[in-house]
Design a protein around this motif. Structure first.
Motif, PDB file in Angstrom:
ATOM      1  N   SER A  28       0.822  -1.207   0.000  1.00  0.00           N
ATOM      2  CA  SER A  28       0.000   0.000   0.000  1.00  0.00           C
ATOM      3  C   SER A  28       0.858   1.259   0.000  1.00  0.00           C
ATOM      4  CB  SER A  28      -0.921  -0.010   1.219  1.00  0.00           C
ATOM      5  OG  SER A  28      -1.677   1.165   1.272  1.00  0.00           O
ATOM      6  N   GLU A  29       1.934   1.232   0.786  1.00  0.00           N
ATOM      7  CA  GLU A  29       2.782   2.416   0.908  1.00  0.00           C
ATOM      8  C   GLU A  29       3.793   2.560  -0.222  1.00  0.00           C
ATOM      9  OE1 GLU A  29       4.598   2.075   4.746  1.00  0.00           O
ATOM     10  OE2 GLU A  29       2.720   2.472   5.806  1.00  0.00           O
ATOM     11  N   GLN A  30       4.337   1.419  -0.707  1.00  0.00           N
ATOM     12  CA  GLN A  30       5.454   1.476  -1.650  1.00  0.00           C
ATOM     13  C   GLN A  30       5.132   0.947  -3.038  1.00  0.00           C
ATOM     14  OE1 GLN A  30       9.162  -0.053  -0.003  1.00  0.00           O
ATOM     15  NE2 GLN A  30       8.430   0.326   2.065  1.00  0.00           N
ATOM     16  N   GLY A  31       3.957   0.367  -3.212  1.00  0.00           N
ATOM     17  CA  GLY A  31       3.581  -0.143  -4.517  1.00  0.00           C
ATOM     18  C   GLY A  31       3.911  -1.615  -4.698  1.00  0.00           C
ATOM     19  N   ALA A  32       3.469  -2.157  -5.817  1.00  0.00           N
ATOM     20  CA  ALA A  32       3.595  -3.589  -6.101  1.00  0.00           C
ATOM     21  C   ALA A  32       5.034  -4.042  -6.267  1.00  0.00           C
ATOM     22  CB  ALA A  32       2.804  -3.938  -7.360  1.00  0.00           C
ATOM     23  N   ARG A  33       5.915  -3.133  -6.614  1.00  0.00           N
ATOM     24  CA  ARG A  33       7.318  -3.500  -6.823  1.00  0.00           C
ATOM     25  C   ARG A  33       8.196  -3.205  -5.608  1.00  0.00           C
ATOM     26  NH1 ARG A  33       7.039  -7.334 -10.007  1.00  0.00           N
ATOM     27  NH2 ARG A  33       5.687  -6.915 -11.758  1.00  0.00           N
ATOM     28  N   ALA A  34       7.557  -3.027  -4.470  1.00  0.00           N
ATOM     29  CA  ALA A  34       8.321  -2.798  -3.237  1.00  0.00           C
ATOM     30  C   ALA A  34       9.245  -3.982  -2.991  1.00  0.00           C
ATOM     31  CB  ALA A  34       7.363  -2.634  -2.059  1.00  0.00           C
ATOM     32  N   PRO A  35      10.389  -3.739  -2.400  1.00  0.00           N
ATOM     33  CA  PRO A  35      11.297  -4.855  -2.118  1.00  0.00           C
ATOM     34  C   PRO A  35      10.654  -5.835  -1.132  1.00  0.00           C
ATOM     35  CG  PRO A  35      12.262  -2.737  -1.463  1.00  0.00           C
ATOM     36  CD  PRO A  35      10.899  -2.451  -1.975  1.00  0.00           C
ATOM     37  N   LEU A  36      10.767  -7.108  -1.449  1.00  0.00           N
ATOM     38  CA  LEU A  36      10.206  -8.120  -0.563  1.00  0.00           C
ATOM     39  C   LEU A  36      10.908  -8.108   0.790  1.00  0.00           C
ATOM     40  CD1 LEU A  36       9.511 -11.075  -3.016  1.00  0.00           C
ATOM     41  CD2 LEU A  36       7.961  -9.264  -2.224  1.00  0.00           C
ATOM     42  N   SER A  37      12.167  -7.664   0.802  1.00  0.00           N
ATOM     43  CA  SER A  37      12.881  -7.553   2.073  1.00  0.00           C
ATOM     44  C   SER A  37      12.171  -6.580   3.014  1.00  0.00           C
ATOM     45  CB  SER A  37      14.322  -7.116   1.837  1.00  0.00           C
ATOM     46  OG  SER A  37      14.354  -5.854   1.189  1.00  0.00           O
ATOM     47  N   GLN A  47      14.255 -12.988   5.752  1.00  0.00           N
ATOM     48  CA  GLN A  47      13.819 -13.238   4.380  1.00  0.00           C
ATOM     49  C   GLN A  47      13.601 -14.718   4.105  1.00  0.00           C
ATOM     50  OE1 GLN A  47      16.414  -9.854   2.431  1.00  0.00           O
ATOM     51  NE2 GLN A  47      15.097 -10.834   0.933  1.00  0.00           N
ATOM     52  N   ALA A  48      14.352 -15.580   4.766  1.00  0.00           N
ATOM     53  CA  ALA A  48      14.153 -17.016   4.563  1.00  0.00           C
ATOM     54  C   ALA A  48      12.744 -17.423   4.980  1.00  0.00           C
ATOM     55  CB  ALA A  48      15.191 -17.819   5.340  1.00  0.00           C
ATOM     56  N   VAL A  49      12.244 -16.836   6.047  1.00  0.00           N
ATOM     57  CA  VAL A  49      10.872 -17.135   6.496  1.00  0.00           C
ATOM     58  C   VAL A  49       9.873 -16.651   5.438  1.00  0.00           C
ATOM     59  CG1 VAL A  49       9.126 -16.645   8.264  1.00  0.00           C
ATOM     60  CG2 VAL A  49      11.496 -17.123   8.926  1.00  0.00           C
ATOM     61  N   LEU A  50      10.106 -15.456   4.921  1.00  0.00           N
ATOM     62  CA  LEU A  50       9.233 -14.934   3.866  1.00  0.00           C
ATOM     63  C   LEU A  50       9.188 -15.904   2.690  1.00  0.00           C
ATOM     64  CD1 LEU A  50       7.645 -12.581   2.386  1.00  0.00           C
ATOM     65  CD2 LEU A  50       9.876 -11.906   1.519  1.00  0.00           C
ATOM     66  N   TYR A  51      10.356 -16.306   2.192  1.00  0.00           N
ATOM     67  CA  TYR A  51      10.406 -17.163   1.010  1.00  0.00           C
ATOM     68  C   TYR A  51       9.905 -18.580   1.295  1.00  0.00           C
ATOM     69  CZ  TYR A  51      12.651 -13.433  -1.523  1.00  0.00           C
ATOM     70  OH  TYR A  51      12.904 -12.234  -2.146  1.00  0.00           O
ATOM     71  N   HIS A  53       7.317 -19.207   3.147  1.00  0.00           N
ATOM     72  CA  HIS A  53       5.853 -19.086   3.058  1.00  0.00           C
ATOM     73  C   HIS A  53       5.397 -18.655   1.668  1.00  0.00           C
ATOM     74  CE1 HIS A  53       4.622 -19.653   7.257  1.00  0.00           C
ATOM     75  NE2 HIS A  53       5.783 -19.091   7.570  1.00  0.00           N
ATOM     76  N   PHE A  54       6.141 -17.730   1.075  1.00  0.00           N
ATOM     77  CA  PHE A  54       5.733 -17.111  -0.190  1.00  0.00           C
ATOM     78  C   PHE A  54       6.945 -17.012  -1.105  1.00  0.00           C
ATOM     79  CE2 PHE A  54       3.182 -15.275   3.271  1.00  0.00           C
ATOM     80  CZ  PHE A  54       1.940 -15.791   2.920  1.00  0.00           C
ATOM     81  N   PRO A  55       7.132 -17.981  -1.987  1.00  0.00           N
ATOM     82  CA  PRO A  55       8.348 -18.007  -2.805  1.00  0.00           C
ATOM     83  C   PRO A  55       8.438 -16.898  -3.855  1.00  0.00           C
ATOM     84  CG  PRO A  55       6.891 -19.846  -3.351  1.00  0.00           C
ATOM     85  CD  PRO A  55       6.300 -19.151  -2.171  1.00  0.00           C
ATOM     86  N   THR A  56       7.322 -16.233  -4.158  1.00  0.00           N
ATOM     87  CA  THR A  56       7.339 -15.170  -5.166  1.00  0.00           C
ATOM     88  C   THR A  56       6.488 -13.986  -4.703  1.00  0.00           C
ATOM     89  OG1 THR A  56       5.367 -15.957  -6.330  1.00  0.00           O
ATOM     90  CG2 THR A  56       7.507 -16.872  -7.048  1.00  0.00           C
ATOM     91  N   ARG A  57       6.706 -12.870  -5.338  1.00  0.00           N
ATOM     92  CA  ARG A  57       5.899 -11.667  -5.108  1.00  0.00           C
ATOM     93  C   ARG A  57       4.427 -11.969  -5.391  1.00  0.00           C
ATOM     94  NH1 ARG A  57       7.539  -6.702  -5.043  1.00  0.00           N
ATOM     95  NH2 ARG A  57       9.556  -7.343  -5.832  1.00  0.00           N
ATOM     96  N   GLU A  58       4.188 -12.689  -6.473  1.00  0.00           N
ATOM     97  CA  GLU A  58       2.824 -13.029  -6.841  1.00  0.00           C
ATOM     98  C   GLU A  58       2.165 -13.905  -5.791  1.00  0.00           C
ATOM     99  OE1 GLU A  58       5.466 -13.154  -8.897  1.00  0.00           O
ATOM    100  OE2 GLU A  58       4.933 -11.492 -10.232  1.00  0.00           O
ATOM    101  N   ALA A  59       2.940 -14.802  -5.178  1.00  0.00           N
ATOM    102  CA  ALA A  59       2.381 -15.704  -4.165  1.00  0.00           C
ATOM    103  C   ALA A  59       1.897 -14.931  -2.942  1.00  0.00           C
ATOM    104  CB  ALA A  59       3.416 -16.749  -3.757  1.00  0.00           C
TER     105      ALA A  59
END
Length: 183
Positions: A28-37, A47-51, A53-59
């Motif tokens: 919401s604040e940074q847009g769809a291309r915000a860094p996943l970090s 970041q390992a926890v993020l990936y 659960h969600f291996p991609t931005r789309e996921a």
């Protein structure tokens, strides 16, 4: 926010929930291309926890949409849910997810997009039927009409600067509901 101590698999549900809340905020604040970090950092996980659960931005974006859809389905399933309540919830969710809608709006035939469309149609059908029976909408109003209205409001929201989105969405719904109103 500091990274929390690793509590192992027992924290998976809590981590997932934190990541989804953070994704909503960051997108919401940074847009769809915000860094996943930034999502991981905001959630207070690595970041390992993020990936994991969600291996991609789309996921992660799709998981946010899935949560949104669950809320719509829950509200729409209530026998006392009014059409306006449901469209207000959908509008609020679109306003909050406008930045990531573009990730999915490019291909209506993509399996994930088709599934969201199927789910929203199933949720809206009984709400529209109740609104029709109550005389809130024209008898000839169809689910396709309502889906078109949702699509139009989505287009307005996603192409309007954030500060003006809510007002433009409200104005759009007034016009659309006037068109669906009994004559």
């Amino acid at each position: 926010m500091a990274v929390r101590t690793n509590r192992g698999p027992g924290a998976a549900a809590e981590n997932r929930a934190a990541l989804l809340a953070a994704a909503r905020e960051v997108f919401s604040e940074q847009g769809a291309r915000a860094p996943l970090s930034a999502i991981a950092r905001t959630a207070g996980v690595g970041q390992a926890v993020l990936y994991r659960h969600f291996p991609t931005r789309e996921a992660i974006a799709m998981a946010v949409f899935d949560q949104n859809m669950e809320a719509v389905e829950e509200l729409a399933a209530r026998p006392d849910a009014r059409l306006r309540e449901v469209t207000d919830l959908i509008t609020h969710q679109i306003e909050g997810s406008a930045a990531v809608i573009a990730l999915f709006a490019v291909d209506e035939e993509a399996p994930a997009q088709r599934e969201l469309t199927r789910r929203i149609r199933l949720a809206l059908q009984p709400v529209l039927e109740r609104a029709t029976a109550a005389g809130e909408v024209r008898r000839d109003a169809t689910l396709d009409d309502l889906m078109l209205a949702v699509g139009l409001v989505t287009a307005v929201i996603t192409t309007t600067p954030p500060a003006a989105r809510h007002a433009r969405a409200a104005a759009s719904w007034r016009l659309l509901m006037d068109g669906l109103a009994p004559r």
